[in-house]
Write a protein that holds these residues in place. Structure first.
Motif, short mmCIF file in Angstrom:
data_model
loop_
_atom_site.label_atom_id
_atom_site.label_comp_id
_atom_site.label_asym_id
_atom_site.label_seq_id
_atom_site.Cartn_x
_atom_site.Cartn_y
_atom_site.Cartn_z
N GLU A 161 1.17 -1.64 -0.07
CA GLU A 161 -0.55 0.36 -0.02
C GLU A 161 0.69 1.25 0.18
O GLU A 161 1.88 1.64 0.90
CB GLU A 161 -0.56 -0.41 1.07
CG GLU A 161 -1.98 -0.79 0.97
CD GLU A 161 -2.77 -0.83 -0.13
OE1 GLU A 161 -2.89 0.28 -0.10
OE2 GLU A 161 -3.28 -1.68 -0.96
N ARG A 162 0.35 1.93 -0.72
CA ARG A 162 0.63 3.55 -0.75
C ARG A 162 0.28 4.25 0.68
O ARG A 162 -0.26 4.78 0.91
CB ARG A 162 1.03 3.92 -1.92
CG ARG A 162 1.50 3.71 -3.14
CD ARG A 162 1.16 4.34 -3.99
NE ARG A 162 -0.13 4.68 -4.42
CZ ARG A 162 -1.06 5.54 -5.04
NH1 ARG A 162 -0.22 6.28 -5.44
NH2 ARG A 162 -2.56 5.03 -5.66
N GLU A 163 1.71 4.94 1.16
CA GLU A 163 1.03 5.75 2.57
C GLU A 163 0.54 7.40 1.84
O GLU A 163 1.21 8.23 1.41
CB GLU A 163 2.22 5.68 3.38
CG GLU A 163 2.09 6.98 4.92
CD GLU A 163 2.86 6.06 5.84
OE1 GLU A 163 3.15 7.66 6.38
OE2 GLU A 163 3.91 5.38 5.42
N SER A 217 21.30 5.03 4.83
CA SER A 217 21.79 4.62 5.25
C SER A 217 21.20 3.15 6.29
O SER A 217 21.83 2.53 6.28
CB SER A 217 22.09 5.89 6.60
OG SER A 217 21.17 5.61 6.97
N VAL A 218 19.94 2.78 5.59
CA VAL A 218 19.46 1.50 6.29
C VAL A 218 19.87 0.23 5.13
O VAL A 218 19.51 -0.82 5.65
CB VAL A 218 17.91 2.06 7.16
CG1 VAL A 218 17.86 2.55 8.30
CG2 VAL A 218 17.10 1.99 6.00
N GLY A 219 20.16 0.45 4.42
CA GLY A 219 20.24 0.11 2.93
C GLY A 219 19.29 -1.10 2.62
O GLY A 219 18.77 -2.04 2.40
N ARG A 220 17.66 -0.34 2.57
CA ARG A 220 16.17 -1.07 2.74
C ARG A 220 15.40 -0.29 1.73
O ARG A 220 15.78 1.34 1.69
CB ARG A 220 15.73 -1.41 3.69
CG ARG A 220 15.54 -0.20 4.54
CD ARG A 220 14.61 -1.05 6.10
NE ARG A 220 12.84 -0.82 5.09
CZ ARG A 220 12.28 -0.73 6.46
NH1 ARG A 220 12.65 -1.05 7.77
NH2 ARG A 220 10.77 -1.01 6.15
N TYR A 221 14.55 -0.98 1.18
CA TYR A 221 12.93 0.07 0.20
C TYR A 221 12.76 0.69 1.41
O TYR A 221 11.83 0.44 2.20
CB TYR A 221 12.19 -0.88 -0.43
CG TYR A 221 11.44 -0.46 -0.92
CD1 TYR A 221 11.24 0.19 -2.11
CD2 TYR A 221 9.89 -0.42 -0.44
CE1 TYR A 221 10.25 1.51 -3.22
CE2 TYR A 221 8.94 0.33 -1.09
CZ TYR A 221 9.34 0.77 -2.43
OH TYR A 221 8.14 1.33 -2.85
N LEU A 222 12.40 1.99 1.08
CA LEU A 222 11.47 3.05 2.24
C LEU A 222 9.89 3.21 2.20
O LEU A 222 9.60 2.78 3.05
CB LEU A 222 11.86 4.11 2.05
CG LEU A 222 13.24 4.64 2.10
CD1 LEU A 222 13.83 5.79 2.92
CD2 LEU A 222 13.72 3.96 4.04
N GLY A 223 9.86 2.40 0.90
CA GLY A 223 8.46 2.97 1.06
C GLY A 223 7.74 4.15 0.57
O GLY A 223 8.45 4.72 0.80
N MET A 224 6.52 3.79 -0.45
CA MET A 224 6.09 5.64 -1.21
C MET A 224 4.65 5.68 -0.96
O MET A 224 4.46 4.82 -0.56
CB MET A 224 5.65 4.41 -2.57
CG MET A 224 4.97 5.67 -3.96
SD MET A 224 6.86 6.40 -4.31
CE MET A 224 6.47 8.31 -4.30
N THR A 225 5.16 7.04 -0.76
CA THR A 225 3.95 8.13 -0.13
C THR A 225 3.25 8.88 -1.04
O THR A 225 4.46 9.18 -2.02
CB THR A 225 4.71 8.74 1.23
OG1 THR A 225 6.01 10.13 0.66
CG2 THR A 225 5.42 8.10 2.22
N VAL A 226 2.48 9.52 -0.80
CA VAL A 226 1.70 10.15 -1.93
C VAL A 226 0.84 11.52 -1.42
O VAL A 226 1.08 11.20 -0.45
CB VAL A 226 0.99 9.07 -3.26
CG1 VAL A 226 1.90 8.35 -3.79
CG2 VAL A 226 -0.48 8.73 -2.32
N PRO A 227 1.21 12.77 -2.48
CA PRO A 227 1.69 12.87 -3.55
C PRO A 227 3.28 13.22 -3.42
O PRO A 227 3.67 13.26 -1.75
CB PRO A 227 0.87 14.27 -3.83
CG PRO A 227 0.31 14.61 -2.72
CD PRO A 227 0.27 13.64 -1.15
#
Length: 250
Positions: free
Chosen positions: A70-72, A130-140
């Motif tokens: 889910e997009r946040e 710096s955490v080396g991971r996918y952060l997640g998508m936010t909109v807009p």
């Protein structure tokens, strides 16, 4: 959803791409990767932007993640809604203070600046942090534009901003790209109006003029800068966007 501020690509929509993109977490086959990259390259070319081959990984990562996660939504409070004959003309909202990843580009065209800026943010979102991971998508995704003195065009510098997901607001990951800055932005009160289609200087200026016509004369709203909020990906033929007018006093 591969969110980027680029024009729609004729003849190739999201559903066609989805047929070729698996929900399997295993890496895509080379031909699928190339087809996806070619799609993005074709979209970018409409804004006179070339996507470097190094974007193949982030494009693949974001495409897969946005189909399975889910997009946040950037949080906000709706203050008032103004309708005419049942149609929403504009809405007033309050966005709370929060941390945003921001990058400023100053290309020849507005659409080049937002495209180049978001590609940098996309790599930050897709593990170059710096955490080396996918952060997640936010909109807009929000693009901040400043008007030149005669108010008939935009200044070259355009700031593109990505709101950090809630889990990273207290302790933001740091970007590896020195062009990206994590900023604590103050609460902002905006007047918004939705429009659909592409986001270029030619399409945005009429939206700014239209919202001024609906509002009428006002000294409570800034005229020197505006925001363009983008919600949809380039495969959507009728993308949802918003023009945001900024209140002088939250």
């Amino acid at each position: 959803m591969a969110l980027i501020s680029l024009e729609d690509l004729d003849g190739l929509d999201d559903e066609q791409l989805d047929d070729d993109i698996t929900d399997n977490p295993e890496p895509m086959e080379d031909d699928e990767q190339q087809r996806l990259f070619t799609h993005w390259q074709a979209v970018a070319s409409t804004h006179q932007v070339s996507i470097p081959q190094e974007m193949t990984g982030p494009i693949q990562e974001m495409t897969h993640r946005n189909r399975t996660q889910e997009r946040e939504q950037v949080p906000f409070i709706s203050i008032s809604r103004h309708e005419k004959l049942g149609e929403l003309m504009f809405e007033e909202r309050m966005y709370p203070a929060g941390k945003w990843a921001c990058v400023t580009k100053a290309e020849k065209l507005y659409e080049q600046s937002i495209s180049m800026g978001f590609m940098k943010l996309m790599k930050f979102i897709c593990k170059e942090n710096s955490v080396g991971r996918y952060l997640g998508m936010t909109v807009p995704i929000v693009n901040i534009i400043k008007m030149i003195e005669d108010s008939k065009g935009f200044e070259k510098d355009v700031l593109t901003a990505y709101y950090l997901p809630a889990e990273f607001q207290a302790n933001p990951p740091q970007p590896t790209d020195p062009d990206i800055t994590i900023l604590q932005r103050e609460a902002i009160r905006v007047i918004t109006r939705t429009f659909f289609g592409t986001t270029t200087e030619e399409t945005i200026m009429p939206q700014i003029n239209l919202l001024w016509e609906l509002l009428g004369p006002s000294d409570q709203v800034q005229r020197s800068s505006y925001m363009v909020a983008v919600y949809e990906n380039p495969g959507v033929s009728c993308r949802r966007n918003e023009i945001w007018f900024i209140r002088r006093d939250p």
